[in-house]
Design a protein around this motif. Sequence first.
Motif, PDB file in Angstrom:
ATOM      1  N   TYR A  32     -28.460 -21.641 -51.461  1.00 54.40           N
ATOM      2  CA  TYR A  32     -27.875 -20.711 -50.709  1.00 54.40           C
ATOM      3  C   TYR A  32     -28.717 -19.445 -51.084  1.00 54.40           C
ATOM      4  CZ  TYR A  32     -24.722 -24.311 -49.235  1.00 54.40           C
ATOM      5  OH  TYR A  32     -24.069 -25.507 -48.818  1.00 54.40           O
ATOM      6  N   ARG A  73     -20.643 -24.641 -43.555  1.00 53.23           N
ATOM      7  CA  ARG A  73     -21.359 -25.712 -43.704  1.00 53.23           C
ATOM      8  C   ARG A  73     -20.950 -26.953 -43.192  1.00 53.23           C
ATOM      9  NH1 ARG A  73     -25.052 -27.168 -42.665  1.00 53.23           N
ATOM     10  NH2 ARG A  73     -25.722 -28.568 -44.100  1.00 53.23           N
ATOM     11  N   GLN A  99     -25.936 -24.154 -39.742  1.00 50.95           N
ATOM     12  CA  GLN A  99     -26.904 -24.230 -40.699  1.00 50.95           C
ATOM     13  C   GLN A  99     -26.959 -22.990 -41.524  1.00 50.95           C
ATOM     14  OE1 GLN A  99     -30.569 -25.054 -38.237  1.00 50.95           O
ATOM     15  NE2 GLN A  99     -29.963 -27.320 -38.641  1.00 50.95           N
ATOM     16  N   THR A 100     -27.518 -22.854 -42.579  1.00 51.78           N
ATOM     17  CA  THR A 100     -27.549 -21.952 -43.230  1.00 51.78           C
ATOM     18  C   THR A 100     -28.442 -20.554 -42.675  1.00 51.78           C
ATOM     19  OG1 THR A 100     -29.845 -22.235 -44.232  1.00 51.78           O
ATOM     20  CG2 THR A 100     -27.963 -23.111 -45.262  1.00 51.78           C
TER      21      THR A 100
END
Lengths: 108, 108
Positions: free
Chosen positions: B32, B65, B70-71
């Motif tokens: 992350y 998440r 999605q990141t």
Amino acid sequence: MEDQYSYKKRKVITIGVVSELTGLSERQIRYYEERKLVYPERSPKGNRKYSFADVELLIDIANKREEGVQTYEIRQDMIRAEKKKEKQMRSRLLKGEINARFGIQKER
Amino acid sequence: MEDQYSYKKRKVITIGVVSELTGLSERQIRYYEERKLVYPERSPKGNRKYSFADVELLIDIANKREEGVQTYEIRQDMIRAEKKKEKQMRSRLLKGEINARFGIQKER
DNA sequence: CGTGTAAGGAATTCTGACACG
DNA sequence: CGTGTAAGGAATTCTGACACG
């Protein structure tokens, strides 16, 4: 009076960081624990964990030590302060001040 | 609005503790960071240090998440929220609200 | 009493990479 | 894309002890 429990009292800081924050050596920090001045928690594998409150306490201890106060004296003072505080808490409980001050407190 | 700076924002927590606190693996936490969602500081020798604010952020990320976000999406949302906040700050500055709210603030 | 230090071991963290999907 | 894992090394932490004073 007790501050917010979360951030200040959560024991999450490792001894290395506490050493940086306080300027004390790890040896000194462990010794003050031996003298019952601080009570870190332990991680599953035995690593010491301190809170911000502990860090502040250690800074106070460091100041006292610089003044030449022995760990035994410091401990006695802490015990006295603790008892004094308990005494106040008891009298406040009787007066019902606790509810008045903390009863309808908002979150956080 | 910014909370107290000290306890919540001081970067003093190691990745292992953050992992325990958030339930995320260290791998996930480092990833992350790679995706620019978190910005830990580094100790002199390179160890990551997080704040309680970071821990809370990571928990929010973990929840997103789980929902399948999605990141990249999470990052975009964060950027948007950040800009929105800056915008508010600017308009407040013009109105002189900053001084009114933070000017004569008491310590701590 | 309070603190430094060397000692040996165990646990932590780091990076870059391969894997799977 | 997101995460697990084995790999090798460096840094962290732990305990018990000897040292000095």
